[in-house]
Design a protein around this motif. Structure first.
Motif, PDB file in Angstrom:
ATOM      1  N   LEU A 404       0.954  -0.850  -0.252  1.00 34.94           N
ATOM      2  CA  LEU A 404      -0.145   0.097  -0.398  1.00 34.94           C
ATOM      3  C   LEU A 404       0.953   0.940  -0.255  1.00 34.94           C
ATOM      4  CD1 LEU A 404      -2.938  -0.700   2.314  1.00 34.94           C
ATOM      5  CD2 LEU A 404      -2.413  -0.415  -0.008  1.00 34.94           C
ATOM      6  N   LEU A 405       1.852   1.474   0.296  1.00 38.70           N
ATOM      7  CA  LEU A 405       3.154   2.353   0.948  1.00 38.70           C
ATOM      8  C   LEU A 405       2.869   3.165  -0.323  1.00 38.70           C
ATOM      9  CD1 LEU A 405       4.094   4.172   3.147  1.00 38.70           C
ATOM     10  CD2 LEU A 405       6.109   2.682   3.082  1.00 38.70           C
ATOM     11  N   THR A 407       1.975   1.423  -3.281  1.00 43.40           N
ATOM     12  CA  THR A 407       1.099   2.458  -4.219  1.00 43.40           C
ATOM     13  C   THR A 407       0.929   3.928  -3.979  1.00 43.40           C
ATOM     14  OG1 THR A 407       0.142  -0.450  -4.137  1.00 43.40           O
ATOM     15  CG2 THR A 407      -1.553   1.341  -4.868  1.00 43.40           C
ATOM     16  N   ASN A 408       0.893   4.831  -3.009  1.00 37.53           N
ATOM     17  CA  ASN A 408       0.592   5.554  -2.504  1.00 37.53           C
ATOM     18  C   ASN A 408       1.637   6.462  -3.185  1.00 37.53           C
ATOM     19  OD1 ASN A 408      -1.804   5.618  -1.832  1.00 37.53           O
ATOM     20  ND2 ASN A 408      -0.976   4.806   0.036  1.00 37.53           N
ATOM     21  N   SER A 411       4.544   6.150  -9.766  1.00 27.95           N
ATOM     22  CA  SER A 411       4.261   5.515 -10.974  1.00 27.95           C
ATOM     23  C   SER A 411       5.736   4.791 -10.845  1.00 27.95           C
ATOM     24  CB  SER A 411       3.786   5.609 -12.361  1.00 27.95           C
ATOM     25  OG  SER A 411       4.248   6.786 -12.138  1.00 27.95           O
ATOM     26  N   GLN A 414       5.845   1.273  -8.694  1.00 28.56           N
ATOM     27  CA  GLN A 414       4.692  -0.029  -8.856  1.00 28.56           C
ATOM     28  C   GLN A 414       4.855  -1.217  -8.606  1.00 28.56           C
ATOM     29  OE1 GLN A 414       1.766  -0.270 -12.935  1.00 28.56           O
ATOM     30  NE2 GLN A 414       0.926   0.853 -11.006  1.00 28.56           N
ATOM     31  N   ASP A 435      -6.640  -5.587  -4.000  1.00 27.16           N
ATOM     32  CA  ASP A 435      -6.100  -4.862  -5.106  1.00 27.16           C
ATOM     33  C   ASP A 435      -5.226  -5.123  -5.887  1.00 27.16           C
ATOM     34  OD1 ASP A 435      -7.002  -2.982  -2.405  1.00 27.16           O
ATOM     35  OD2 ASP A 435      -4.721  -3.048  -0.977  1.00 27.16           O
TER      36      ASP A 435
END
Length: 464
Positions: A404-405, A407-408, A411, A414, A435
């Motif tokens: 999650l870290l 992902t935010n 890009s 990724q 996710d």
């Protein structure tokens, strides 16, 4: 996990010329992570050894060129000079990884060790003053190329395999003559492959002979083999019988293991009262696992009347004796205010103690504390580093949190996000699977998205 080349080059350029040996070892560790992971780990060990010797001499004012790395990292006075404590954990992890037999090394291990080494060097550079030179210990102990970077710490009882080999010959002669102690010790050597080829059948043979002469340690060793099915046909019933015989003779580990069999209902009818009985006997001999289990029984009210205060009492006893699980449990009690007032600072303290000796859940909990600023000053960078430590221990929630870290983040992160989410999903983390489906859907990779949505739906994820 990939090593960011820009970060590596930046770190290389910030290492002063006076410390070029660390710089050289770092770059060689990076160069060989894939092509020669064993050599990469040796270079990590060299860099770590230089850093630790330099710090040790400067902080404790003692020349330590001939000290082993293991001995220095175990010295309490030295350990107390290292802040944050996570750095000492990283040092121990790099040491242990670099001490792995070459046959068991892969590039993933080398990459993780390099990642930890980078963190250590970043911290180390902050300790240096402008123009500061390496201590003599760090220079004098520099290894000759292709030789071990430090003298190996002697192993318990004997200093080398040859010493164990001589011991095996001596024990065998005495064992054949019927000496129970020699029979037991010969069994230990076969059990662990010291001085002889590891052979569980031979271990069981000599343990059996010694146990027949009421050697309590042999009874215990033989019980373990029956419980694990090593060298003998697995038999929980035989294991329980031998544990009970040894337990009645006062063997603390046998008392603990017998208590655990009653606790789990293994080969005996589950009986928490009997479990508590045997745990208490083992606890009287300061068996830390028994103390910790007693804490659990009092916490859950199993076999004893539920009493959070007594749970804390037993957790504290074991924690003070350096039992990592008890330290974690004690931290949890302080965090939740069970049997005591909520004390976030003490929760942080005991999670840290457990994490330093490798408790995976404690590492994850520390990350959460740093993220939220509970019990410690809020520090997102420190939280991320503890998440990484837990995630590398295969902690699914830590892997998901890292996913999650990333992902935010922009890009270009990724790939790292997907990598950690894949690891979490492989550990049956349902939200990670969902996710992943969302990420692949956004990338217009429909088949991959459907695969992960199905997996999440099968595990009853509502949105999937």
């Amino acid at each position: 996990m990939t090593i960011n080349r820009d970060i590596l080059i930046d770190l290389y350029n910030r290492i002063p010329e006076t410390h070029h040996t660390i710089r050289d070892a770092l770059m060689k560790a990076a160069r060989y992570t894939i092509s020669n992971p064993s050599l990469s780990l040796k270079k990590c060990n060299i860099a770590l050894s230089i850093i630790v010797r330099d710090l040790y001499e400067k902080k404790l004012h003692k020349h330590v060129a001939n000290y082993s790395l293991r001995a220095m990292l175990s010295n309490d006075r030295f350990v107390n000079t290292i802040e944050p404590k996570r750095i000492h954990l990283l040092m121990n992890l790099v040491y242990k990884m670099s001490d792995t037999p070459a046959a068991n090394v892969d590039y993933k291990t080398a990459k993780i060790a390099l990642e930890y080494l980078i963190d250590i060097i970043e911290w180390y550079l902050k300790q240096l003053e402008h123009g500061e030179k390496l201590a003599h210990s760090a220079i004098d102990a520099l290894p000759v190329e292709n030789e071990p970077p430090y003298k190996q710490q002697p192993t318990p009882l004997f200093e080398s395999f040859d010493d164990y080999k001589q011991a095996a010959k001596w024990f065998k002669g005495m064992a054949i003559e019927g000496d129970a102690s020699a029979q037991f010790n010969l069994g230990v050597l076969y059990n662990h492959g010291r001085g002889v080829d590891q052979n569980f059948e031979e271990a069981a043979k000599w343990y059996t002979l010694a146990a027949a002469q009421d050697n309590v340690d042999a009874m215990y060793g033989l019980a373990v083999l029956y419980q694990l099915g090593q060298g003998v046909e697995k038999s929980y019933e035989t294991a329980a019988h031998l544990y009970e015989k040894a337990a009645k003779m006062g063997h603390a580990d046998a008392q603990y293991n017998l208590g655990s069999m009653y606790n789990q209902g293994q080969a005996v009818e589950q009986n928490f009262e009997r479990a508590a009985y045997w745990y208490k006997l083992a606890a009287q001999q300061n068996n830390t696992s028994a103390l910790n289990k007693l804490g659990f029984l009092y916490h859950n009210g199993q076999g004893v009347e539920q009493d959070y205060a007594k749970a804390i009492y037993y957790f504290q006893l074991a924690a003070d004796l350096q039992d990592a699980s008890a330290q974690y449990n004690l931290a949890y009690m302080f965090l939740k205010g069970r049997g005591t007032e909520v004390n976030e600072a003490l929760a942080y303290k005991w999670f840290l103690h457990a994490a330093i000796v490798g408790h995976t859940n404690a590492k994850f909990q520390l990350a959460l504390l740093y993220q939220s600023g509970i019990g410690v000053e809020k520090d997102e960078a420190e939280a991320k580093k503890w998440l990484l430590l837990a995630a590398n221990d295969n902690h699914a929630n830590a892997q998901y949190a890292l996913g999650l870290l990333f992902t935010n983040m922009p890009s270009n992160h990724q790939e790292e996000a997907i990598n950690w989410l894949l690891k979490a999903a492989a550990n049956e983390h349902i939200s990670a699977a969902f996710d992943l489906g969302m990420i692949y859907l956004q990338k217009n990779q429909i088949e991959a998205a459907i695969k992960w949505f199905k997996r999440a739906a099968f595990k009853e994820h509502v949105q999937a």
